[in-house]
Design an enzyme around this catalytic site. Sequence first.
Site, mmCIF file in Angstrom:
data_model
loop_
_atom_site.group_PDB
_atom_site.id
_atom_site.type_symbol
_atom_site.label_atom_id
_atom_site.label_comp_id
_atom_site.label_asym_id
_atom_site.label_seq_id
_atom_site.Cartn_x
_atom_site.Cartn_y
_atom_site.Cartn_z
ATOM 1 N N ASN A 11 21.035 71.123 53.678
ATOM 2 C CA ASN A 11 20.615 69.756 53.995
ATOM 3 C C ASN A 11 19.698 69.852 55.212
ATOM 4 O O ASN A 11 20.172 70.040 56.324
ATOM 5 C CB ASN A 11 21.848 68.892 54.297
ATOM 6 C CG ASN A 11 21.470 67.501 54.799
ATOM 7 O OD1 ASN A 11 20.303 67.111 54.725
ATOM 8 N ND2 ASN A 11 22.445 66.769 55.309
ATOM 9 N N TRP A 12 18.395 69.753 54.941
ATOM 10 C CA TRP A 12 17.427 69.934 56.034
ATOM 11 C C TRP A 12 17.417 68.746 56.987
ATOM 12 O O TRP A 12 16.845 68.823 58.063
ATOM 13 C CB TRP A 12 16.026 70.130 55.462
ATOM 14 C CG TRP A 12 15.811 71.434 54.745
ATOM 15 C CD1 TRP A 12 16.726 72.446 54.538
ATOM 16 C CD2 TRP A 12 14.579 71.896 54.155
ATOM 17 N NE1 TRP A 12 16.144 73.484 53.867
ATOM 18 C CE2 TRP A 12 14.830 73.172 53.611
ATOM 19 C CE3 TRP A 12 13.303 71.344 54.027
ATOM 20 C CZ2 TRP A 12 13.834 73.914 52.947
ATOM 21 C CZ3 TRP A 12 12.320 72.071 53.367
ATOM 22 C CH2 TRP A 12 12.577 73.340 52.839
ATOM 23 N N LYS A 13 17.992 67.626 56.569
ATOM 24 C CA LYS A 13 17.922 66.379 57.359
ATOM 25 C C LYS A 13 16.450 66.089 57.679
ATOM 26 O O LYS A 13 15.589 66.407 56.863
ATOM 27 C CB LYS A 13 18.798 66.494 58.606
ATOM 28 C CG LYS A 13 20.222 66.952 58.256
ATOM 29 C CD LYS A 13 21.212 66.743 59.342
ATOM 30 C CE LYS A 13 22.576 67.242 58.860
ATOM 31 N NZ LYS A 13 23.645 66.919 59.775
ATOM 32 N N HIS A 98 25.979 60.330 52.869
ATOM 33 C CA HIS A 98 26.107 61.213 54.036
ATOM 34 C C HIS A 98 26.532 60.366 55.237
ATOM 35 O O HIS A 98 26.105 59.224 55.384
ATOM 36 C CB HIS A 98 24.772 61.916 54.312
ATOM 37 C CG HIS A 98 24.914 63.006 55.334
ATOM 38 N ND1 HIS A 98 24.970 62.728 56.683
ATOM 39 C CD2 HIS A 98 25.065 64.344 55.218
ATOM 40 C CE1 HIS A 98 25.141 63.871 57.346
ATOM 41 N NE2 HIS A 98 25.198 64.862 56.475
ATOM 42 N N GLU A 100 25.613 60.288 58.177
ATOM 43 C CA GLU A 100 24.509 59.743 58.987
ATOM 44 C C GLU A 100 23.923 58.502 58.339
ATOM 45 O O GLU A 100 23.435 57.608 59.031
ATOM 46 C CB GLU A 100 23.452 60.844 59.209
ATOM 47 C CG GLU A 100 23.967 61.889 60.194
ATOM 48 C CD GLU A 100 23.444 63.298 59.996
ATOM 49 O OE1 GLU A 100 22.411 63.488 59.327
ATOM 50 O OE2 GLU A 100 24.086 64.234 60.524
ATOM 51 N N GLU A 169 32.858 66.293 54.545
ATOM 52 C CA GLU A 169 32.209 66.589 55.822
ATOM 53 C C GLU A 169 32.868 65.774 56.927
ATOM 54 O O GLU A 169 32.524 64.599 57.122
ATOM 55 C CB GLU A 169 30.721 66.240 55.758
ATOM 56 C CG GLU A 169 29.946 67.025 54.733
ATOM 57 C CD GLU A 169 28.465 67.092 55.075
ATOM 58 O OE1 GLU A 169 27.956 68.191 55.174
ATOM 59 O OE2 GLU A 169 27.852 66.034 55.277
ATOM 60 N N GLY A 175 27.108 69.094 63.030
ATOM 61 C CA GLY A 175 26.139 69.360 64.084
ATOM 62 C C GLY A 175 26.754 69.565 65.456
ATOM 63 O O GLY A 175 26.049 69.576 66.463
ATOM 64 N N SER A 213 29.088 72.171 60.495
ATOM 65 C CA SER A 213 28.970 73.397 61.310
ATOM 66 C C SER A 213 29.377 74.655 60.553
ATOM 67 O O SER A 213 29.904 75.588 61.145
ATOM 68 C CB SER A 213 29.768 73.247 62.620
ATOM 69 O OG SER A 213 29.244 72.178 63.395
ATOM 70 N N GLY A 235 22.358 72.616 59.961
ATOM 71 C CA GLY A 235 21.618 73.467 60.906
ATOM 72 C C GLY A 235 21.354 74.871 60.395
ATOM 73 O O GLY A 235 20.218 75.373 60.494
HETATM 74 P P1 PGA Z 1 25.718 70.845 60.041
HETATM 75 O O1 PGA Z 1 25.427 69.607 59.075
HETATM 76 O O2 PGA Z 1 25.894 72.056 59.156
HETATM 77 O O3 PGA Z 1 24.490 70.948 60.906
HETATM 78 O O4 PGA Z 1 26.960 70.519 60.816
HETATM 79 C C1 PGA Z 1 26.072 69.473 57.843
HETATM 80 C C2 PGA Z 1 25.662 68.178 57.188
HETATM 81 O O5 PGA Z 1 25.570 67.141 57.864
HETATM 82 O O6 PGA Z 1 25.395 68.135 55.973
#
Ligand code: PGA
Length: 252
Positions: A11-13, A98, A100, A169, A175, A213, A235
């Site tokens: 997931n590049w966000k 997600h 976010e 998640e 993150g 993470s 990440g």
């Molecule tokens: P992260 O993000 O690996 O940077 O914690 C995971 C995600 O939000 O899909």
Amino acid sequence: MTTRQKFIAGNWKMNASLPANAALLGALLEGLRQQPPACEVAVAVPMPYLSQVQQLLAGSSVRLGAQDVSAHDAGAYTGETSAAMLRDFAVRYALVGHSERRQYHGETDAQVAAKAERLLAAGITPIVCVGETLAEREAGATDAVVARQLDAVVQSLGAAAAQVVVAYEPVWAIGTGRTATPQQAQQVHAVLRGRLAAARPEAARVAILYGGSMNAANAPELLAQPDIDGGLIGGASLKAPDFLKIIEAARA
Ligand code: PGA
């Protein structure tokens, strides 16, 4: 993807540019040429790069993913992207719900369910994200929160619920460098698996990914848990060597 095959999705966000994408995918595809993956691999990229990444991935086994989709089919929804538009770029997977999106855009369980429905109607597999906040975990509400988030989708999809991928998640692990322990993650995955099986026997084989993470160091132990079928990687998916190590960890 056959269900419960291991699945590693990046997931590049909101991290991308034309040259950065070309460099990242160049290194990823080169690594996978040397060591072909034993699992399904996908990258969920920002909308403007779908065409570029579709071309870069052509002829490879890496699948194209999106990070969101509209809950509507078409029409006066400024700024939105429909499932049919994703389909035009051969998108195979799209994240829905997600944390976010839930947190910064107020997405509700009902909207997440509607998005999953739109995707399936377009032949795209939704990756349905669920997870509790730190406050919810500390209040002992983890199981109830993820069950509510999952049930909304399962109930609205009916028999098609067996066609989704689920990603657990924990919000406090995203993150932050703070990963759920393999035991904590497995416990929630087992709850989700039980919930899916109770709703639809065929949904017991839905792939359930862990995200938050996940990195090259902690991936092997997380992926060894009986109900963890893969990872949703933020990440660490932006660095080809790290992402390749996680893909390798899914071989076992
Ligand atoms: P992260 O993000 O690996 O940077 O914690 C995971 C995600 O939000 O899909």
